[in-house]
Design an enzyme around this catalytic site. Sequence first.
Site, PDB file in Angstrom:
ATOM      1  N   LYS A  83       9.522 -17.888   7.389  1.00  0.00           N
ATOM      2  CA  LYS A  83      10.192 -16.898   6.548  1.00  0.00           C
ATOM      3  C   LYS A  83      11.693 -17.165   6.596  1.00  0.00           C
ATOM      4  CE  LYS A  83       9.367 -11.976   5.868  1.00  0.00           C
ATOM      5  NZ  LYS A  83       9.074 -10.751   6.639  1.00  0.00           N
TER       6      LYS A  83
HETATM    7  C1  E4P Z   1       8.487  -8.088   4.587  1.00  0.00           C
HETATM    8  O1  E4P Z   1       8.116  -9.186   4.861  1.00  0.00           O
HETATM    9  C2  E4P Z   1       9.225  -7.202   5.496  1.00  0.00           C
HETATM   10  O2  E4P Z   1       8.810  -7.460   6.816  1.00  0.00           O
HETATM   11  C3  E4P Z   1       8.966  -5.751   5.251  1.00  0.00           C
HETATM   12  O3  E4P Z   1       8.060  -5.539   4.187  1.00  0.00           O
HETATM   13  C4  E4P Z   1      10.192  -4.919   5.173  1.00  0.00           C
HETATM   14  O4  E4P Z   1       9.832  -3.586   4.980  1.00  0.00           O
HETATM   15  P1  E4P Z   1      10.786  -2.350   5.315  1.00  0.00           P
HETATM   16  O5  E4P Z   1      11.715  -2.177   4.173  1.00  0.00           O
HETATM   17  O6  E4P Z   1       9.846  -1.178   5.426  1.00  0.00           O
HETATM   18  O7  E4P Z   1      11.479  -2.674   6.610  1.00  0.00           O
END
Ligand code: E4P
Length: 217
Positions: A83
């Site tokens: 990522k």
């Molecule tokens: C995506 O890969 C992120 O880990 C996640 O969806 C972020 O979500 P949040 O806005 O609830 O922290």
Amino acid sequence: MQLLLDTADVIVLKDLVATGLVDGVTTNPTLIAKSGRPMLEVIAEICDLVEGPVSAEVAATESQAMLAEGRKLASAASNVVVKVPLTREGLIAVRQFSAEGIQTNVTLCFSAPQALLAAKAGANYISPFVGRLDDHGAVGMDLISEIRAIYDNYDFDTEILAASIRNGSHVTQAAIAGADCATIPPDVFASLFKHPLTEKGLDQFLADWAKTGQSIL
Ligand code: E4P
């Protein structure tokens, strides 16, 4: 549509993997910090639990350092997806990862042009953050529709991974808008099984069945 779990909590993950409905996992530095465990150990454990893609995020901000971290993360298991944040440096790294055959998920996407650049860089997944856009006063789901149209116009293979999902309605809307995947927090995932009318209806059926005095087995 692939349903991923947005968590680094292995106990919670095991419980939902048992349903057979979890296609993969996404993590981020916040979730790793919350787990209180060494990242590589958690990622390896998660990769043993699920066959599908497991996103593990780099912490570096410069492309060469991202590449070094990403290669190390990718070596942890064959289903690791590296990522990478949607920055100029991040997309330089994504291009190289793509050339090396390392899978990538470009995260923190908040606009359609960002998603276009990520696809051109060769990202396997793009993660538009729906909930955070809603928090910001925009309609997060519109971004999923825009990216779907752009990727379809040019036959990009990059998969749209709806992220920052806050409720069941987000899951519905992401599916309608044509997202390929959604990453869902465990509490929201668990809520998807439920509807008050299902519970009420089942109570009634069970009560009526009991009155028959019958047994199927
Ligand atoms: C995506 O890969 C992120 O880990 C996640 O969806 C972020 O979500 P949040 O806005 O609830 O922290």
